[in-house]
Design a protein around this motif. Structure first.
Motif, short mmCIF file in Angstrom:
data_model
loop_
_atom_site.label_atom_id
_atom_site.label_comp_id
_atom_site.label_asym_id
_atom_site.label_seq_id
_atom_site.Cartn_x
_atom_site.Cartn_y
_atom_site.Cartn_z
N VAL A 283 27.37 17.32 -15.39
CA VAL A 283 26.22 17.47 -14.49
C VAL A 283 25.89 18.95 -14.29
CG1 VAL A 283 25.42 17.15 -12.12
CG2 VAL A 283 26.58 15.28 -13.32
N GLU A 286 24.07 20.32 -17.36
CA GLU A 286 22.73 19.76 -17.51
C GLU A 286 21.77 20.31 -16.44
OE1 GLU A 286 21.55 17.91 -19.97
OE2 GLU A 286 23.51 18.12 -20.94
N VAL A 287 22.25 20.45 -15.24
CA VAL A 287 21.42 21.00 -14.16
C VAL A 287 21.10 22.47 -14.45
CG1 VAL A 287 21.37 21.61 -11.70
CG2 VAL A 287 22.19 19.36 -12.43
N ARG A 446 24.38 8.82 -16.00
CA ARG A 446 24.35 10.28 -15.95
C ARG A 446 22.95 10.82 -15.64
NH1 ARG A 446 25.68 13.58 -21.35
NH2 ARG A 446 23.66 12.67 -21.88
N GLU A 447 21.92 10.25 -16.29
CA GLU A 447 20.56 10.75 -16.08
C GLU A 447 20.12 10.59 -14.63
OE1 GLU A 447 21.54 8.78 -18.47
OE2 GLU A 447 21.38 10.13 -20.20
N ILE A 450 21.97 13.23 -12.50
CA ILE A 450 21.39 14.56 -12.71
C ILE A 450 20.08 14.70 -11.95
CG2 ILE A 450 20.36 16.09 -14.43
CD1 ILE A 450 22.46 14.95 -16.42
#
Length: 464
Positions: A283, A286-287, A446-447, A450
């Motif tokens: 996370v 990705e962030v 996960r999406e 996020i």
């Protein structure tokens, strides 16, 4: 301080020249105390197998009326545990009065050493429980760690091996005691001097239950032992380690190169925290991509190369390592936040939460209460704009962590097998203040997680 890493021939030679321990005669004392040479008014906290805590002190069989009333008190939990079939022993690691951090580090390493030796032959069939010794009238820093060892077979080999183990340690050696019951069923502790020690007087004192204190006795010690309130206190610990661990001086040199009392730049600083296997690292990356942010991690790469070394040290040294890592990464945060948003994988909250959960024995309700100063952010450490705490249910954590094959700290391993420890870490996280943690459910895909993290960040960081 030198230890004998393997007892081997040393114990065999030692056993040839010692006799079995003789239970000493009752020693009369006027007040409840530990023997005079070990400090007065000592109280003890024993962690039971169900993780409950039982409190007691030691008292002589005097004719004083108050003492007689103390002797009359009983606690079935204490007696059931210490008088179980077999034999129970106590080992308490002393801290030399006035020795400060040096004495605490020495005691911590000695305790660490004892735990390792007691996991070896011939102690493998024995069970160990946590024991603390403290004085309510002493200043912070005087809590001593100990061990209750239960030998289910009451084997003379164990008794003699314990003496050999302690003689192999440099003075001041741990205090060794043995629990026993008299003809009426009352519980006593026999405490003796080892051959070659100072003095020969032996003590036999009654084990007397006492009331539970308002706070866990370790709580006053936390700011000088594991949750350091500032860089100065952290340095004091590490400076005492330089002669023991060469890498400690290298880390101090890196700290000295960092600018002190750094300030945050115009871009937001975001910390993402979470237990191992909550998806935190994924996370965070990705962030960082989504926000065009600079990614940082604590401890930073310049010191993480020595992480395994310090993870194998006692808590006071291990936590000082992580704390210094926070101050080093703070210098990087200050510089990076002038250029772009900053996303950090762990920071001070994890350092403090794991330390508190490790040091506070027993059930979660023994943790420091809400709003206790130990949950406050250090005043000299650069503060983030927002901290997010990712949480998942235990089943999801187990599924995610299996097969990862990554190096785990002792605390991360403990998270997998100890539900109570996991609960204490999570509660400590949630009690952090100034700033507190924004809780994010990391169980969904996960999406979705996020996106939730991004929404929370944008809502609380208006400069984005």
């Amino acid at each position: 301080m030198a230890f004998v890493p393997r007892l081997g021939d040393f114990i065999l030679k030692y056993l040839e020249r010692i006799r079995p321990l003789q239970v000493p005669a009752v020693r009369r004392q006027a007040t409840a105390m530990y023997p005079p040479d070990l400090g007065q008014d000592r109280f003890f906290v024993l962690e039971l197998p169900d993780s409950g805590l039982v409190h007691f002190t030691l008292c002589g069989d005097s004719g004083d009326s108050a003492d007689r009333r103390a002797l009359a008190r009983r606690d079935p939990r204490l007696e059931t545990f210490l008088l179980a079939p077999g034999r129970s022993y106590s080992l308490c690691v002393p801290i030399a009065p006035g020795s400060g951090h040096r004495g605490r580090i020495r005691a911590a390493r000695l305790y660490h050493h004892l735990l390792h030796q007691l996991s070896q032959d011939p102690f493998q069939k024995c069970q160990l429980r946590s024991l603390l010794s403290y004085s309510p009238n002493s200043p912070p820093g005087g809590t001593e760690k100990g061990i209750i060892l239960w030998d289910p077979l009451d084997c003379l080999q164990i008794q003699r091996a314990l003496e050999g183990l302690l003689v192999a340690c440099e003075p001041p050696r741990p205090h060794l005691g043995m629990f026993d019951a008299d003809h009426s069923g009352l519980l006593w502790q026999s405490l003796w001097e080892l051959p070659g020690g100072i003095g020969t007087e032996r003590h036999k004192l009654r084990v007397v239950p006492t009331a539970e204190p308002l706070l866990h006795p370790v709580v006053p010690d936390l700011p000088i032992s594991v949750v350091f309130p500032n860089l100065k206190e952290t340095r004091k610990v590490f400076e005492e380690c330089t002669s023991l661990i060469p890498e400690a001086q290298k880390i101090l040199s890196l700290v000295d190169k960092c600018q002190k009392n750094v300030q945050k730049g115009k871009f937001p600083v975001i910390v993402i925290e979470g237990l191992d296997a909550t998806g935190k690292t994924t996370v965070t990356h990705e962030v960082a991509k989504a926000l065009n942010a600079i990614f940082l991690k604590s401890p930073p790469p310049c010191v993480s190369q020595w992480r395994k070394i310090f993870d194998n040290e006692p808590t006071i040294i291990r936590r000082a390592y992580y704390s210094l890592g926070n101050y080093i990464v703070a210098s990087e945060i200050a510089k990076s936040s002038t250029q772009a948003p900053v996303i950090i994988d762990r920071y001070w909250h994890s350092t403090a939460a794991y330390a508190i959960a490790t040091e506070i024995s027993g059930l979660p309700h023994y943790l420091p209460p809400v709003h206790h100063p130990v949950y406050q952010w250090p005043k000299d450490l650069l503060k983030p704009d927002i901290v997010l705490l990712l949480t998942v249910n235990p089943e999801a954590r187990i599924q995610r962590i299996q097969g990862r094959g990554m190096h785990k700290t002792k605390e991360e391993t403990e998270l997998e097998i100890n539900k109570l420890f996991r609960e204490k870490v999570e509660i400590a996280y949630q009690r952090m203040e100034n700033p507190g943690c924004h809780i994010v459910d990391a169980n969904p895909d996960r999406e979705e997680v996020i996106q939730t993290v991004l929404d929370v960040i944008k809502k609380n960081c208006t400069s984005l």
